[in-house]
Scaffold this active site. Sequence first.
Site: not given
Length: 353
Positions: A268, A316, A328
């Site tokens: 990520c 994240h 993402h």
Amino acid sequence: MAAHRRPRQRSLGGGTARTAFTIALAGAASATGFDGTGVAAPELTPAQVKAKVDKLYQEAEVATEKYNGAKEKATKAAGRYDTLQDEAARRTERLNSERDALGSLATAQYRDGSVDPSLELMFSSDPDQYLAGAAFAERAGDRQASTVSRVRTQLREIEQLRGAAHVELASLKARQADLKRHKKAVTGKLGEARQLLSRLSEADRARIGADDPDAARASRSGSAPRGVGAGSATAAPNSRAAAAVSYAYEKLGSPYVWGATGPDAFDCSGLTQAAYRAAGISLPRTTYAQINAGRHVSRSELLPGDLVFFYSGISHVGLYVGNGQMIHAPSPSAPVRVAPIDEMPFAGATRVA
């Protein structure tokens, strides 16, 4: 005297045998069960598997970001260590040149029949200690005193460099230990998730989104899904944010690989770092650092190109592209894709461009 007799052994016949068999059967029943399932945990439903896998992926991502941070620190420590070692080597070469000059001068004085402190230096069992003595500089001539002073300074500097290198080496070893520990945590979590998913049929995996063929095909098409708008990149507040969003769209469908920063696979924070690197902006490696890399903005202020962060531990990150959507790198079971920012607990946002 009474005769000693061996006690009579009772055979396992009749009621005794039946009793033993009953006990054994009861034990077996308690271990395996008459229905064949025994005490094994009941089979998980696809929804339960998804919940467990999602939790494992989230825990793995926490460990991944810690791994990324440790790797970044290890790389910097290794660079500093190498620099210090190189500088110490260069200074040692200069020191040797100065020593050679002192030695040449001492040889010339010896040939002239004079006795000079430089000669003592040549015959000393510990030249460094000798040079450190104040008497030598006081008794030497001006030229020699200047040379000796330089040698002393170089000795001190080299010793300082070696001490600093020793500290960096210890730091490097600590970071490498961190890397090993975090890597073990990541691979353990991902392995457990793979085992859980392997128990499901392909249809069930697709149903819970672990392998979503439709989403993957949409992602690999390289175009913005409905609701996001193909013009999202041009709607960014400036050219750098637009370039980062465009890069992220180009990478739709790329696999998630923990620790990867592109160009063909990402985790990520690796994706957001690569997107802004393509836009000419250097971002830190981890989510923990990226959230402080720009100006914090509220959810209501979000614009394309903003970094959006999730979970209380900031584990994240995605790249906002407008209309409540982000691009993402979700997890090993899903490629880089467009997703709503509502699918995870929102933790904050940062504008870096």
